[in-house]
Design an enzyme around this catalytic site. Structure first.
Site, PDB file in Angstrom:
ATOM      1  CG  ASP A  10     -24.628 -15.325  33.275  1.00 31.01           C
ATOM      2  OD1 ASP A  10     -24.602 -16.162  32.357  1.00 31.01           O
ATOM      3  OD2 ASP A  10     -24.082 -15.504  34.375  1.00 31.01           O
ATOM      4  CG  ASP A 105     -22.749 -18.399  28.959  1.00 29.00           C
ATOM      5  OD1 ASP A 105     -21.682 -17.758  28.941  1.00 29.00           O
ATOM      6  OD2 ASP A 105     -23.021 -19.255  29.821  1.00 29.00           O
ATOM      7  CD  GLU A 106     -20.509 -14.421  31.494  1.00 28.43           C
ATOM      8  OE1 GLU A 106     -20.810 -14.196  32.678  1.00 28.43           O
ATOM      9  OE2 GLU A 106     -19.346 -14.606  31.100  1.00 28.43           O
TER      10      GLU A 106
END
Length: 400
Positions: A10, A105-106
């Site tokens: 993350d 964003d993961e």
């Protein structure tokens, strides 16, 4: 301990970190990313320096300025963040086994060999952190979660921010997350939390101890059983889901909130959604429009059609629904709008129509025109040729 199978990464304050990477003058300073350049807008991301003052996603620009007088506001540059997302993904895939890009964003990776032990997994995380810093940028940091399945790995990745690394497994569950609320877990909405409360499940230890068959009844779906079994540490593979539809929605900047201007933004969204529909080789048999007003309230309608991927048809349906909206409520300033192409199926599964006439899987003339425009735009740039007037509205608040 273990074996561990999944690593979940993350990125920390990703949008703000990208801006700080590109502009060294912003490093160590509070930064917020905004959807629209206006005092009435909201922050869609904040650096950790800004978060220390209480600024977070959803904080209004006005409140963020009050909480943190020295904050720097920057407009969202979503395409830039996507490029950094792909750069990070490239690094991860070269150093490990990247299986899913979960969001901008993961990331999810599979663990194998030595990395299935705790020492091996934490060593891999350290190596990935160093590689991302060296190859993408020193401001790009992430928190890592290690687990026997994707649910526990994702939860673990949220436990220590920024730049942390935690693990979850049968050996430390549920004690390691007993302090969290039920709706802190991914997939537990307010409605599901209320349903669990009615079943007298008030905390994570109680949910963890639940009979998975009982969870199926609470969820009214096999997903409840899957969720609890994963919470208990069982390896449950992800199920591929059918695409439910293609859509785009947009929070409008102030200069786009006039209903006529919003209507033209809607036409742009229709073109984007129908182009993605064609790229996926699908047709849609339902068009939906949703319009939300600055004064409050939302208007939403949908209409059915012959299964198609023709942009011109969807634009006609879009216009028809706007006419219906105008006649029913006389819209004021529009704060957001969305379009959705639903009831989708593969083009190869479409039946023919004797009245058109149209053979099975054959493209209509309008669909051929739409496909030709896709090819032109792919060669000369997005928007090189359009279906009449529209109003492109780039920015972060765009989904689909």
């Amino acid at each position: 301990m273990g074996p561990f199978r999944i690593l979940y990464l993350d990125m920390n304050s990703f949008f703000a970190s990208v801006e700080q990477q590109l502009n060294p003058g912003l490093r160590g300073r509070p930064v917020a990313i905004t959807a629209v350049d206006s005092e009435s807008g909201a922050c869609v991301a904040a650096s950790y320096e800004a978060k220390a003052f209480g600024v977070k996603t959803g904080t209004s620009v006005r409140d963020a300025r009050r909480l943190c007088p020295g904050i720097t506001f920057l407009p969202s540059r979503h395409r830039l963040y996507v490029r950094f997302n792909l750069a990070v993904a490239d690094v991860l895939d070269r150093h490990a086994e990247l299986t899913h890009i979960r969001s901008v964003d993961e990331f999810q990776l599979a663990l194998s060999g030595e990395a299935r032990s705790l020492a091996g997994a934490t060593g891999l995380v350290a190596g990935l952190k160093a590689a991302v810093a060296a190859e993408v940028g020193i401001c790009l940091r992430f928190s890592a979660g290690i687990g026997p399945n994707h649910l526990l790995a994702k939860i673990a990745g949220k436990l220590e921010k920024p730049d942390g690394c935690r693990w979850l497994g049968p050996e430390n569950m549920p004690e390691a997350i007993a302090h969290l609320s039920l709706d802190d877990l991914p997939g537990i909405s307010e409605a599901m939390k209320a349903r669990l409360y009615r079943a007298r499940i008030f905390d994570i230890p109680s949910l963890h101890a639940l009979d998975p068959r009982h969870a199926r009844l609470i969820w009214r779906s096999v997903e409840g059983e899957r969720f609890v079994r994963m919470l208990q540490g069982m390896e449950i593979p992800l199920i591929a889901t059918e695409r439910g539809g293609f859509g785009n929605s947009k929070v409008l900047a102030p200069e786009y909130r006039d209903p006529v201007r919003a209507y033209h933004v809607g036409r742009w969204l229709v073109e984007k959604a129908s182009a993605r529909l064609r790229r996926d080789g699908r047709v849609a048999a339902r068009f939906s429009l949703q319009v939300s007003f600055l004064s409050g309230g939302t208007w939403a309608r949908n209409v059915s059609c012959f299964p198609t991927q023709d942009t011109a048809i969807f634009l006609r349906l879009h216009r028809a629904l706007w006419v219906r909206l105008w006649r029913s409520v006389r819209p004021g300033a529009v704060i957001s709008l969305g379009v959705h192409l639903g009831d989708v199926d593969l083009l190869t599964a479409r039946q023919g129509d004797l009245l058109l006439p149209l053979a099975p899987t054959e493209l209509t003339r309008g669909e051929q025109v739409s496909k030709a425009l896709d090819q032109i735009n792919a060669r000369f740039g997005d928007g090189a040729i359009r279906f009449g007037l529209n109003a492109p509205h780039p920015g972060f608040f765009e989904r689909g």
